[in-house]
Design a protein around this motif. Structure first.
Motif, PDB file in Angstrom:
ATOM      1  N   ILE A  68       0.966  -1.133   0.072  1.00 38.60           N
ATOM      2  CA  ILE A  68      -0.141  -0.018  -0.101  1.00 38.60           C
ATOM      3  C   ILE A  68       0.685   1.320   0.015  1.00 38.60           C
ATOM      4  N   GLY A  69       1.834   1.131   0.859  1.00 40.78           N
ATOM      5  CA  GLY A  69       2.888   2.416   0.953  1.00 40.78           C
ATOM      6  C   GLY A  69       3.594   2.613  -0.279  1.00 40.78           C
ATOM      7  N   ALA A  70       3.917   1.343  -1.066  1.00 40.46           N
ATOM      8  CA  ALA A  70       4.720   1.660  -2.384  1.00 40.46           C
ATOM      9  C   ALA A  70       3.894   2.029  -3.361  1.00 40.46           C
ATOM     10  N   MET A  71       2.612   1.678  -3.533  1.00 41.77           N
ATOM     11  CA  MET A  71       1.791   2.005  -4.451  1.00 41.77           C
ATOM     12  C   MET A  71       1.407   3.633  -4.259  1.00 41.77           C
ATOM     13  N   TYR A  72       1.084   4.157  -3.091  1.00 37.10           N
ATOM     14  CA  TYR A  72       1.002   5.399  -2.850  1.00 37.10           C
ATOM     15  C   TYR A  72       2.037   6.423  -3.303  1.00 37.10           C
ATOM     16  N   MET A  73       3.292   5.970  -2.756  1.00 38.47           N
ATOM     17  CA  MET A  73       4.793   6.784  -3.051  1.00 38.47           C
ATOM     18  C   MET A  73       4.842   6.709  -4.642  1.00 38.47           C
ATOM     19  N   GLN A  74       4.701   5.631  -5.286  1.00 39.07           N
ATOM     20  CA  GLN A  74       4.828   5.439  -6.777  1.00 39.07           C
ATOM     21  C   GLN A  74       3.964   6.455  -7.499  1.00 39.07           C
ATOM     22  N   GLN A  75       2.747   6.306  -7.025  1.00 38.65           N
ATOM     23  CA  GLN A  75       1.754   7.381  -8.001  1.00 38.65           C
ATOM     24  C   GLN A  75       2.062   8.887  -7.439  1.00 38.65           C
ATOM     25  N   ASN A  76       2.618   9.142  -6.426  1.00 38.16           N
ATOM     26  CA  ASN A  76       2.856  10.652  -6.129  1.00 38.16           C
ATOM     27  C   ASN A  76       4.212  10.929  -7.011  1.00 38.16           C
ATOM     28  N   ALA A  77       4.972  10.136  -6.788  1.00 38.61           N
ATOM     29  CA  ALA A  77       6.332  10.332  -7.464  1.00 38.61           C
ATOM     30  C   ALA A  77       6.226  10.377  -9.131  1.00 38.61           C
ATOM     31  N   ALA A  78       5.343   9.563  -9.629  1.00 38.40           N
ATOM     32  CA  ALA A  78       5.311   9.746 -11.164  1.00 38.40           C
ATOM     33  C   ALA A  78       4.329  10.734 -11.728  1.00 38.40           C
ATOM     34  N   LYS A  79       3.874  11.565 -10.804  1.00 32.87           N
ATOM     35  CA  LYS A  79       2.832  12.370 -11.414  1.00 32.87           C
ATOM     36  C   LYS A  79       3.569  13.145 -12.506  1.00 32.87           C
ATOM     37  N   ASP A  80       2.832  13.273 -13.729  1.00 32.57           N
ATOM     38  CA  ASP A  80       3.483  14.042 -14.869  1.00 32.57           C
ATOM     39  C   ASP A  80       2.122  14.544 -15.680  1.00 32.57           C
ATOM     40  N   VAL A  81       2.186  15.774 -16.031  1.00 33.05           N
ATOM     41  CA  VAL A  81       1.210  16.357 -16.548  1.00 33.05           C
ATOM     42  C   VAL A  81       1.125  15.719 -18.161  1.00 33.05           C
ATOM     43  N   ARG A  82       2.268  15.186 -18.811  1.00 36.21           N
ATOM     44  CA  ARG A  82       2.598  14.553 -20.121  1.00 36.21           C
ATOM     45  C   ARG A  82       1.815  13.116 -19.833  1.00 36.21           C
ATOM     46  N   GLY A  83       1.589  12.676 -18.852  1.00 33.69           N
ATOM     47  CA  GLY A  83       1.347  11.103 -18.817  1.00 33.69           C
ATOM     48  C   GLY A  83       2.290  10.376 -18.160  1.00 33.69           C
ATOM     49  N   THR A  84       2.211   9.240 -17.684  1.00 31.95           N
ATOM     50  CA  THR A  84       2.997   8.332 -17.182  1.00 31.95           C
ATOM     51  C   THR A  84       4.072   7.982 -18.230  1.00 31.95           C
TER      52      THR A  84
END
Length: 86
Positions: free
Chosen positions: A57-73
Motif C-alpha cells: 500500500i505504501g509503495a503504491m501510494y508513493m509510486q503514484q505521487n512520484a510519477a505524477k506528470d502532466v504529460r502522462g506516465t
C-alpha cells in the motif's frame, strides 16, 4: 547528484517500486529509471513496514505521487534494463 543539471532526467523518469524483506521488516524503495538511458537509475529507500500488505500500500501510494506528470506516465521498455538483487 551535485547540480541541478545532473538531476533534470528525474523529471522524465519512470518510477517503479521495489519491496524487499530486510531484517524482519518489508523495505520499500522507489526506482527512478531514465527514459532516455534505462541503465541510468536511482534507487531511493522510502521506508519499512511490519507487513507485506502495508508495504504494498505504501509503495503504491508513493509510486503514484512520484510519477505524477502532466504529460502522462513515462515508460521504459522492460527489455532495456536488468535488475540484479545480488
Amino acid at each position: 547528484m551535485s547540480t541541478n543539471k545532473d538531476s533534470k532526467w528525474l523529471l522524465d523518469a519512470e518510477v517503479q517500486s521495489k519491496i524487499e524483506y530486510v531484517k524482519g521488516r518489508w523495505q520499500v524503495s522507489l526506482v527512478f529509471i531514465d527514459t532516455k538511458d534505462p541503465n541510468h537509475i536511482l534507487i531511493q529507500t522510502i521506508g519499512d513496514y511490519r507487513s507485506k500488505r502495508l508495504a504494498e500500500i505504501g509503495a503504491m501510494y508513493m509510486q503514484q505521487n512520484a510519477a505524477k506528470d502532466v504529460r502522462g506516465t513515462q515508460k521504459v521498455n522492460k527489455d532495456d534494463y536488468n535488475f540484479n538483487n545480488n
